[in-house]
Write a protein that holds these residues in place. Sequence first.
Motif, PDB file in Angstrom:
ATOM      1  N   ARG A 140       0.838  -1.189   0.000  1.00 49.49           N
ATOM      2  CA  ARG A 140       0.000   0.000   0.000  1.00 49.49           C
ATOM      3  C   ARG A 140       0.876   1.243   0.000  1.00 49.49           C
ATOM      4  NH1 ARG A 140      -3.323  -2.892   4.095  1.00 49.49           N
ATOM      5  NH2 ARG A 140      -5.206  -3.658   3.074  1.00 49.49           N
ATOM      6  N   THR A 141       0.326   2.334  -0.448  1.00 54.21           N
ATOM      7  CA  THR A 141       1.023   3.618  -0.441  1.00 54.21           C
ATOM      8  C   THR A 141       0.403   4.504   0.631  1.00 54.21           C
ATOM      9  OG1 THR A 141       1.450   3.431  -2.816  1.00 54.21           O
ATOM     10  CG2 THR A 141       1.699   5.600  -1.825  1.00 54.21           C
ATOM     11  N   ASN A 142       1.243   5.032   1.529  1.00 53.57           N
ATOM     12  CA  ASN A 142       0.720   5.873   2.610  1.00 53.57           C
ATOM     13  C   ASN A 142       0.473   7.296   2.130  1.00 53.57           C
ATOM     14  OD1 ASN A 142       3.229   7.137   2.519  1.00 53.57           O
ATOM     15  ND2 ASN A 142       4.001   6.108   4.359  1.00 53.57           N
ATOM     16  N   LYS A 143       0.048   8.172   3.046  1.00 50.29           N
ATOM     17  CA  LYS A 143      -0.307   9.537   2.678  1.00 50.29           C
ATOM     18  C   LYS A 143       0.883  10.326   2.162  1.00 50.29           C
ATOM     19  CE  LYS A 143      -4.183   9.779   5.928  1.00 50.29           C
ATOM     20  NZ  LYS A 143      -4.759  10.482   7.108  1.00 50.29           N
ATOM     21  N   LYS A 144       2.078   9.922   2.525  1.00 48.71           N
ATOM     22  CA  LYS A 144       3.284  10.599   2.057  1.00 48.71           C
ATOM     23  C   LYS A 144       3.760  10.078   0.700  1.00 48.71           C
ATOM     24  CE  LYS A 144       5.013  11.461   6.749  1.00 48.71           C
ATOM     25  NZ  LYS A 144       6.159  11.245   7.689  1.00 48.71           N
ATOM     26  N   GLY A 145       3.029   9.133   0.137  1.00 54.72           N
ATOM     27  CA  GLY A 145       3.422   8.560  -1.144  1.00 54.72           C
ATOM     28  C   GLY A 145       4.469   7.477  -1.024  1.00 54.72           C
ATOM     29  N   GLU A 146       4.716   6.988   0.186  1.00 54.90           N
ATOM     30  CA  GLU A 146       5.723   5.958   0.420  1.00 54.90           C
ATOM     31  C   GLU A 146       5.072   4.578   0.366  1.00 54.90           C
ATOM     32  OE1 GLU A 146       8.411   8.574   3.570  1.00 54.90           O
ATOM     33  OE2 GLU A 146       6.754   7.320   4.288  1.00 54.90           O
ATOM     34  N   GLU A 147       5.740   3.655  -0.295  1.00 57.12           N
ATOM     35  CA  GLU A 147       5.207   2.301  -0.401  1.00 57.12           C
ATOM     36  C   GLU A 147       5.464   1.533   0.891  1.00 57.12           C
ATOM     37  OE1 GLU A 147       5.559  -1.698  -3.217  1.00 57.12           O
ATOM     38  OE2 GLU A 147       6.570   0.165  -3.789  1.00 57.12           O
ATOM     39  N   GLN A 148       4.428   0.920   1.399  1.00 54.33           N
ATOM     40  CA  GLN A 148       4.519   0.137   2.627  1.00 54.33           C
ATOM     41  C   GLN A 148       4.108  -1.307   2.329  1.00 54.33           C
ATOM     42  OE1 GLN A 148       5.160   1.859   5.981  1.00 54.33           O
ATOM     43  NE2 GLN A 148       5.974   3.208   4.388  1.00 54.33           N
ATOM     44  N   GLN A 149       4.767  -2.253   2.994  1.00 54.37           N
ATOM     45  CA  GLN A 149       4.404  -3.664   2.843  1.00 54.37           C
ATOM     46  C   GLN A 149       3.927  -4.220   4.188  1.00 54.37           C
ATOM     47  OE1 GLN A 149       8.048  -5.322   1.072  1.00 54.37           O
ATOM     48  NE2 GLN A 149       6.940  -5.523  -0.859  1.00 54.37           N
ATOM     49  N   TYR A 150       2.813  -4.927   4.143  1.00 56.42           N
ATOM     50  CA  TYR A 150       2.210  -5.490   5.338  1.00 56.42           C
ATOM     51  C   TYR A 150       2.079  -7.001   5.181  1.00 56.42           C
ATOM     52  CZ  TYR A 150       0.720  -0.664   6.268  1.00 56.42           C
ATOM     53  OH  TYR A 150       0.695   0.683   6.483  1.00 56.42           O
ATOM     54  N   LEU A 151       2.282  -7.712   6.264  1.00 56.28           N
ATOM     55  CA  LEU A 151       2.040  -9.152   6.283  1.00 56.28           C
ATOM     56  C   LEU A 151       0.863  -9.414   7.211  1.00 56.28           C
ATOM     57  CD1 LEU A 151       2.903 -11.881   5.251  1.00 56.28           C
ATOM     58  CD2 LEU A 151       4.522 -12.060   7.132  1.00 56.28           C
TER      59      LEU A 151
END
Length: 737
Positions: free
Chosen positions: A104-115
């Motif tokens: 997912r992409t957070n509000k800052k435009g940074e890509e985040q990965q979740y398990l």
Amino acid sequence: MVTDSEEIAGIYREISKFPIPLKGFIGPQVTLKHRGQYCIIYTEWSQRDLERAERVKLCREYIVFYDDNSIVHTSPSGKCTELRDELLNRDSPSGTLKAVLRGRTNKKGEEQQYLEIDCSYPQIWSKTSKEKSINLTALDKHGKVYEDDQFGRLVWSHSETHILYIAEKKRPKVESFFQHNSELDVNEEDGDGNRAERCQKPVKGDEFVYWEDWGEGLVNKNTPVLCILDIESDKISILEGVPEHVSPGQAIWAPKDTGIIFVGWWHMPWRLGLKYCTNRKSALYCVDLIGNECQQISSGINSVHSPRLSPDQRHIIYLEGGNVRTHHQCYSLSLYNLDKKVTSTVVKIVDYPTVDGFTGIYSSTLAQNCWATDSQRVVIDTAQGSRKDLIVVNSATGIVTSLTTGSEAGSWTLLDIHQDLMVVSCSSPNCPPNLKVGVLPAAGQEQGITWLALDEAEPLPGIEWKILAFTPPFEQENPKFPDLPFEGILLIPGQKKGVKPPLVVNPHGGPNSVFVASWMLLPVALCRLGYTVLLVNYRGSSGFGQASIRSLPGNIGSQDVKDVQYAVDSVLKEGCVDSEKVLLIGGSHGGFIGCHLIGQYPGLYKAFATRNPVINLASKLGTTDIPDHTMVQAGFDFAPNLLPTPSVLTALLSKSPITHVSRARTPVLIMLGEKDKRVHPTQGLELYHALRARDVPVRLLWYPDDNHSLSKVGTEADVFMNVALWFAFALDITTAA
């Protein structure tokens, strides 16, 4: 023949809407009161969405009722739904839990990965809650989690308490020589779970250090590490003990969760392109989780891939290459006895087809679950000539039995097998993929299997297909490898009486890949436009024995070109196509062959469309991620520590189609991916400039966001439209002339 752009686009839209199955998982078996059983089969599909210019992932479940060794009834369960943000997922061995990697992409435009850990099959277990979600990016224990087909995977431990995955190794922070007031990087928890006091300053001056990756399709994949998540504590451990000279992948849990078994690919002399290259020097390893000691299981002499643990956890099967250095080849099936620590060969490499027609194993990967319940038999899908069949191999006797010989479908793929219940995908050149289920019979009775459809895809009306067998004429025989036949797949459109359709000729790339009689978007769409399409599996293709593959190195630009031309001449002699309207398409090595054909047989081909073609072997050598491929296919040994001699460069040039460009008169459409690391776009530019200088009609399409495969949805659609219109325009000129 269809020539209107709107009508062409409509046909492409119609053909591209058919979904392609990606995976299947057989859920827990439930016993009914009357002693019957049922289970849920979870499936995932990929479908092109032209409006969004992306591939969407869909999931659908089916319910299967069965009794003893027969299937009683199947039906869809619920609606087909779209999966969003999912990068990977995997059900636990019991089927009660599912691990999901999301991006997912957070509000800052940074890509985040979740398990995430979810409950699977709530209709069985009466539970629908999400167990937990872990932000892997925030924990900062490693780089991005790998999601590609080569390395990416989620693997549950047998106890279902841990999850194994693979990610990029965490790199040290870097900064400019002129940056001040650096922030300290505090290390994560130590081995006891406590916050470590050590601090690490960013490294100055390393901002632009080159990090070598694994090439085409694996960009930014440099140093993979094995990561283990403890589900109870949420603690992530980076597995130690992996040799520094290898990159780990295709990992599985050892029996009783005592260690991790994985394939390690050598880095030295440097990371050569790995995608589509199953010949890379590699070995099977096992690292224990207590002492972090690593044991090498296989010899390391040849390449290995696809280790799979038997249900009784006593054996591992895997595929092993031979001494042929081509990027794809026939493989032996090896068996490692975990108790005795002894390796044996179950199925040897097949040089020539056996008496019963078996041509060997050519699978680039085995299904995640491929063992029968008896821990003795293994089910494999593999090319057999121009078909892909399902075979079952008895690991104790080495006996190979086909499960699909004589079937109407041309291509079969195993998705899953559990308790001898199999779910498979099958398709043909005129029929989209559909799913079937069957129960694997007892050993020795496998040919009596009965398949039942989960869904039924109907063949497209107005398209027929057949496999053509060719025998090279005596003067084109390979003296070292005589009596090698080859094949072609012919797609035939419905046509009016007395009207002969144009012929589109398509040699495959590779060159050691193969066309199998399966559903393929481009050939089917061209056939719907009114073209007869000939897909040529020249000598050197996979699926016909190792001798066929060995016959091609040193003979590219000659044997493969003559085979394709012989196939074309044979079809023309049948008189079923218009001999004045022969067209040509091919990518990569197929483009190499096509460029030879328009130069060596000027005037025959009325138009040529090529994707990322190989034009000049000498100039390609220093720009590709697989220079060994160039040398080996040209007939030379690859020595990474030696520069090519003038005589070698001369030989490479002599085998290149650029040497025949002065004779070419065929209009050429060139399509290039700017990010191609396999065949650098300068190859296509070299052809473009050579044709323009000689006033040969040429058009160049440049795709800045695509690579060698040109497989992005928007790129694919644009390629097809331009190819169709290029062919239609060329034939219109021919007719007018």
